[in-house]
Design an enzyme around this catalytic site. Structure first.
Site, PDB file in Angstrom:
ATOM      1  N   ASP A 182      -2.876  -0.049   6.505  1.00  0.00           N
ATOM      2  CA  ASP A 182      -2.008   0.410   5.414  1.00  0.00           C
ATOM      3  C   ASP A 182      -1.760   1.909   5.593  1.00  0.00           C
ATOM      4  O   ASP A 182      -2.713   2.698   5.672  1.00  0.00           O
ATOM      5  CB  ASP A 182      -2.726   0.128   4.082  1.00  0.00           C
ATOM      6  CG  ASP A 182      -1.842   0.445   2.888  1.00  0.00           C
ATOM      7  OD1 ASP A 182      -0.615   0.617   3.063  1.00  0.00           O
ATOM      8  OD2 ASP A 182      -2.386   0.535   1.772  1.00  0.00           O
ATOM      9  N   MET A 183      -0.497   2.296   5.673  1.00  0.00           N
ATOM     10  CA  MET A 183      -0.185   3.709   5.851  1.00  0.00           C
ATOM     11  C   MET A 183      -0.589   4.483   4.591  1.00  0.00           C
ATOM     12  O   MET A 183      -0.534   3.963   3.483  1.00  0.00           O
ATOM     13  CB  MET A 183       1.319   3.905   6.101  1.00  0.00           C
ATOM     14  CG  MET A 183       1.880   3.082   7.247  1.00  0.00           C
ATOM     15  SD  MET A 183       0.944   3.242   8.769  1.00  0.00           S
ATOM     16  CE  MET A 183       1.250   4.938   9.184  1.00  0.00           C
ATOM     17  N   ARG A 214      -2.628  14.241  -5.589  1.00  0.00           N
ATOM     18  CA  ARG A 214      -3.491  13.359  -6.388  1.00  0.00           C
ATOM     19  C   ARG A 214      -4.715  14.126  -6.880  1.00  0.00           C
ATOM     20  O   ARG A 214      -5.200  13.902  -7.974  1.00  0.00           O
ATOM     21  CB  ARG A 214      -3.935  12.138  -5.570  1.00  0.00           C
ATOM     22  CG  ARG A 214      -2.778  11.202  -5.254  1.00  0.00           C
ATOM     23  CD  ARG A 214      -3.234   9.963  -4.492  1.00  0.00           C
ATOM     24  NE  ARG A 214      -2.121   9.404  -3.736  1.00  0.00           N
ATOM     25  CZ  ARG A 214      -2.093   8.201  -3.185  1.00  0.00           C
ATOM     26  NH1 ARG A 214      -3.132   7.403  -3.301  1.00  0.00           N
ATOM     27  NH2 ARG A 214      -1.045   7.785  -2.506  1.00  0.00           N
ATOM     28  N   ASP A 229       4.995  -0.700   4.791  1.00  0.00           N
ATOM     29  CA  ASP A 229       3.975   0.160   5.402  1.00  0.00           C
ATOM     30  C   ASP A 229       2.632  -0.549   5.613  1.00  0.00           C
ATOM     31  O   ASP A 229       1.593   0.090   5.638  1.00  0.00           O
ATOM     32  CB  ASP A 229       3.768   1.425   4.560  1.00  0.00           C
ATOM     33  CG  ASP A 229       3.004   1.148   3.282  1.00  0.00           C
ATOM     34  OD1 ASP A 229       3.065   0.017   2.774  1.00  0.00           O
ATOM     35  OD2 ASP A 229       2.317   2.064   2.806  1.00  0.00           O
ATOM     36  N   GLU A 230       2.675  -1.851   5.747  1.00  0.00           N
ATOM     37  CA  GLU A 230       1.417  -2.607   5.886  1.00  0.00           C
ATOM     38  C   GLU A 230       1.528  -3.651   6.973  1.00  0.00           C
ATOM     39  O   GLU A 230       2.547  -4.341   7.069  1.00  0.00           O
ATOM     40  CB  GLU A 230       1.177  -3.433   4.633  1.00  0.00           C
ATOM     41  CG  GLU A 230       0.528  -2.779   3.504  1.00  0.00           C
ATOM     42  CD  GLU A 230       0.506  -3.804   2.385  1.00  0.00           C
ATOM     43  OE1 GLU A 230      -0.592  -4.188   1.990  1.00  0.00           O
ATOM     44  OE2 GLU A 230       1.579  -4.237   1.955  1.00  0.00           O
TER      45      GLU A 230
HETATM   46  P1  TTP Z   1       1.833   2.040  -1.171  1.00  0.00           P
HETATM   47  O1  TTP Z   1       1.234   1.590   0.116  1.00  0.00           O
HETATM   48  O2  TTP Z   1       1.535   1.252  -2.385  1.00  0.00           O
HETATM   49  O3  TTP Z   1       1.345   3.490  -1.505  1.00  0.00           O
HETATM   50  P2  TTP Z   1       1.377   4.786  -0.624  1.00  0.00           P
HETATM   51  O4  TTP Z   1       1.515   4.454   0.825  1.00  0.00           O
HETATM   52  O5  TTP Z   1       2.373   5.748  -1.179  1.00  0.00           O
HETATM   53  O6  TTP Z   1      -0.039   5.407  -0.920  1.00  0.00           O
HETATM   54  P3  TTP Z   1      -1.479   4.863  -0.539  1.00  0.00           P
HETATM   55  O7  TTP Z   1      -2.030   5.860   0.421  1.00  0.00           O
HETATM   56  O8  TTP Z   1      -2.209   4.833  -1.820  1.00  0.00           O
HETATM   57  O9  TTP Z   1      -1.323   3.500   0.085  1.00  0.00           O
HETATM   58  O10 TTP Z   1       3.399   2.137  -1.009  1.00  0.00           O
HETATM   59  C1  TTP Z   1       4.022   2.476   0.237  1.00  0.00           C
HETATM   60  C2  TTP Z   1       5.344   3.163  -0.056  1.00  0.00           C
HETATM   61  O11 TTP Z   1       6.219   2.289  -0.781  1.00  0.00           O
HETATM   62  C3  TTP Z   1       5.197   4.371  -0.895  1.00  0.00           C
HETATM   63  O12 TTP Z   1       4.923   5.524  -0.100  1.00  0.00           O
HETATM   64  C4  TTP Z   1       6.490   4.449  -1.637  1.00  0.00           C
HETATM   65  C5  TTP Z   1       6.970   3.033  -1.738  1.00  0.00           C
HETATM   66  N1  TTP Z   1       6.791   2.462  -3.105  1.00  0.00           N
HETATM   67  C6  TTP Z   1       7.886   2.340  -3.959  1.00  0.00           C
HETATM   68  O13 TTP Z   1       8.993   2.716  -3.606  1.00  0.00           O
HETATM   69  N2  TTP Z   1       7.692   1.832  -5.208  1.00  0.00           N
HETATM   70  C7  TTP Z   1       6.475   1.429  -5.643  1.00  0.00           C
HETATM   71  O14 TTP Z   1       6.349   0.968  -6.771  1.00  0.00           O
HETATM   72  C8  TTP Z   1       5.363   1.559  -4.752  1.00  0.00           C
HETATM   73  C9  TTP Z   1       3.999   1.150  -5.199  1.00  0.00           C
HETATM   74  C10 TTP Z   1       5.556   2.083  -3.513  1.00  0.00           C
END
Ligand code: TTP
EC number: 2.7.7.7
Length: 672
Positions: free
Chosen positions: A18-19, A60, A120-121
């Site tokens: 997970d990015m 954060r 991103d996963e």
């Molecule tokens: P996530 O993987 O949920 O979060 P993140 O990568 O920003 O942070 P973390 O390190 O906690 O994993 O989401 C990936 C991307 O998807 C995020 O950077 C922005 C986008 N996104 C949205 O556009 N809307 C949303 O509701 C969420 C949760 C994420």
């Protein structure tokens, strides 16, 4: 739901990658002066500085959260840098992020079976690579264990002060008397650490990972220690991990089933499930779900990593919060045209690059009514066969919308009855294309048809739509990734697109469930050019080779710095002052405003009624098959697969707080 209880699932090595704060990292790569600074990416929406969709770990630490708007984030952290998401057609344009996600996928896909789960996963099945490593050069035989490996979190291992946990990790990984399952996991730890380093080196992005014996556990673990860290779930730690895990955090239990477990059986944690026998769970929830629940309580999941690097569907959506709710058919049509244009572009590039076609078009919307006896009624999702060509998609999407609107408004909706003048407001719209299949080989011919079709802006007689509308109350039938609009409709009226909702209108590529069910949503498109398309037959050989390659590069890189050191020598330059938008023009108070009836309403309803009279349609089943017979054979085959895609193609289908984060090492604070 999977019901199998696989005998050997605990001998598999699965990783979930997970990015970290992904959109922020993409923006920081574009503007390196932002690295190390508290940064957030804000949604395209000027109200109160826009909704935050990604927040850096520095921000954060200052108390900035994704649920905030730009203005709140500035109040919490005055030095925060707000970057607006790119915009196209009056809405967020996620192509930059999709492309960045594809870069990562193309690196990870070389290591084994790879499933792109969201923007991103990624899930990886590293079993073959781990087995090869164990056979040829088990961890205990390695002279040097990389720093990044030694920083791994191994669940069940004490990390108390004074412990030399790196040494403990080394001992755990190199145990000669470990059972085979743990030995395989040890190999997985080494492989994943190497992959993460490779991703960082090639893309400048950090990621976190979970390594376990199945997808469910790997996913739970990847979020436990963020950013830029990896967490391992040995078999012996499974029960402890699950015992206190809130039931709703579990994938597929964030919704109604989870609620029912809580309210009907008094189950709060996954561990609580253990007190119920399989039969009892089956009595409550049916055979399949009962067995599935029994399995997950024990950390058993037979869900396979799908070898899928391309998206299962494409979607384009937008929310219209508060005062921006749409109230006329013409504005709905305007936005559907924009969304359809984007969808059509993505379909065209999928067709061109991957030779894939989608066959179902689905429309989702969220809405509310002005005076409402029936305020919880969902705006129905509608599907129809997908016709290629932007004008056709626009036309069909609008027809679907009107069909759904009639159903939503009910018999009195389209004709005002007495004083009851009801009207509607649309707060979210999305169009998606699903049931995507490969075109059989030798199909260049049909692609020409699609391409030329898309340039003809006329309504053709082979069109859609009403008579063939598939009622998809949960939309799951028509589009596997998009869900019902239930949550969306129940959301407050602001920029709901920035949170996980069903579906995520602003970002249909992103998660949909409040409990991060990201892996079931649409994956991004336009990635094929970056993604390696290794054939199945190649994969085995490649995975067998991977550890050797890693071992070789380890030898080569002996003494190489750990992952956190890669950016150590990064020389940052002072940031330019980030411009942020403050918009005072939009009222913040118009939340789920109640609209009084007006003459406008009847005009709108009249419009709906008129459209109903001009509706027309066809059924693909009604097409005379003899027409096909006159076409060249290969086109017949292609057309048949297009109209009736083979079922086999469609089948089978708490974050850590970063307290131990080392991300600061990558992006050291700037010299001011
Ligand atoms: P996530 O993987 O949920 O979060 P993140 O990568 O920003 O942070 P973390 O390190 O906690 O994993 O989401 C990936 C991307 O998807 C995020 O950077 C922005 C986008 N996104 C949205 O556009 N809307 C949303 O509701 C969420 C949760 C994420």
């Amino acid at each position: 739901m999977p019901v199998a209880r696989p005998e050997t699932s605990d001998a598999r090595v699965i990783a979930h990658v997970d990015m970290d704060c992904f959109y922020v990292q993409v923006e920081q790569r574009k503007q390196p002066e932002l690295r190390g600074l508290p940064t957030a990416v804000v949604q395209y929406n000027e109200w109160q500085g826009g909704g935050l969709i990604a927040v850096s770990y520095e921000a954060r630490k200052c108390g900035v959260k994704r649920s905030m708007r730009g203005d709140e984030a500035k109040a919490a952290c005055p030095q925060i840098q707000l970057v607006q998401v790119p915009v196209a057609r009056g809405k967020a344009d996620l192509n930059l992020y999709r492309g960045a996600g594809s870069e990562v996928v193309s690196i990870l896909a070389k290591s084994g079976k790879c499933e792109r789960a969201s923007i991103d996963e990624v899930y990886l099945d590293l079993t073959d690579a781990a087995e090869s490593m164990l056979a040829d050069a088990p961890p205990e035989s390695l002279e040097l264990i990389d720093e990044e490996v030694l920083k791994s979190h191994i669940l069940g291992m004490s990390r108390e002060d004074g412990d030399d946990f790196k040494e403990n990790v080394r001992d755990w990984i190199c145990r000669k008397d470990a059972d085979r399952r743990d030995k395989l996991l040890s190999c997985g730890i080494i492989i994943v650490a190497e992959l993460r380093k490779q991703v960082l080196k090639e893309t400048e992005f950090t990621c976190s990972a979970g390594i376990a014996h199945n997808k469910m556990l790997a996913k739970l673990a990847s979020g436990m220690n963020k950013p830029a860290q990896q967490t391992v779930v040995p078999y012996s730690a499974v029960q402890e991990l699950l015992s206190s895990l809130p039931i709703k955090k579990m994938k597929q239990l964030g919704g109604k089933l989870g609620t029912s477990l809580q309210t009907d059986l008094g189950i709060d944690t996954v561990g609580d499930l253990l007190q119920y026998s399989e039969t009892k769970l089956q009595e409550h929830y049916g055979i399949n779900t009962g067995t599935w629940l029994w399995n997950i309580a024990r950390g058993i999941s037979g869900e396979e990593v799908q070898g899928r690097l391309l998206p299962k569907s494409h979607g384009s959506g937008k929310t219209f919060p508060g005062p921006r709710a749409l109230k006329s058919l013409s504005t709905v049509q305007h936005w559907l045209n924009q969304l359809s244009e984007e969808l059509s572009e993505r379909l065209s590039s999928d067709l061109e690059q991957n030779k894939r076609i989608a066959s179902t078009l689905t429309l989702h919307a969220s809405a509310f009514k002005s005076r409402d006896s029936d305020s919880h009624k969902k705006f129905p999702s509608k599907s129809c066969p997908l016709r290629y060509g932007v004008t056709k998609i626009q036309e069909d999407a609008f027809n679907l919308f009107q069909a759904a609107l009639r159903e939503y408004m009910g018999p009195f909706g389209s004709k005002p009855q007495g004083n009851k003048q009801e009207t509607w407001r649309i707060t979210g719209l999305s169009v998606s294309a699903s049931k995507i299949v490969d075109i059989p080989s030798g199909t260049s011919s049909i692609m020409r048809y699609f391409q030329s079709e898309s340039t003809v802006p006329s309504r053709s007689a082979d069109g859609c739509v009403q008579d063939h509308v598939a009622m998809t109350p949960s939309a799951s039938e028509g589009c596997s990734e998009q869900r019902s609009t239930e949550t969306q409709a129940a959301m407050p009226e602001e920029d709901t697109g920035v949170t996980y909702t069903l579906p995520n209108f602003e970002n249909p590529d992103k998660g949909i469930d409040p409990v991060s069910e990201k892996d079931v949503v649409s994956c991004p498109s336009n990635e094929a050019t970056h993604v390696s398309t290794q054939s199945e037959s190649n994969k085995g050989t490649q995975t067998n080779r991977i550890w050797r390659k890693m071992n070789y590069s380890k030898e080569k890189n002996r003494g190489m710095p750990s992952i956190v050191d890669i950016f150590k020598n990064y020389n940052a330059t002072p940031p330019s002052k980030q411009e942020t938008q403050e918009d005072s023009t939009v009222s913040s108070t118009s939340k789920r405003a109640k609209f009084s009836g007006s003459s406008h309403n009847s005009q709108v309803n009249q419009e709906v009624e008129e459209r109903r009279e001009t509706d027309w349609g066809y059924k693909t089943d009604e097409i005379d098959q003899s027409v096909f017979d006159e076409l060249p054979v290969e086109i017949q085959r292609e057309l048949r697969s297009f109209l009736r895609p083979n079922k086999q193609f469609n089948a089978g289908k708490s974050k850590g707080d970063g307290s131990t984060s080392s991300i600061a090492h990558y992006f050291p604070p700037l010299n001011r």
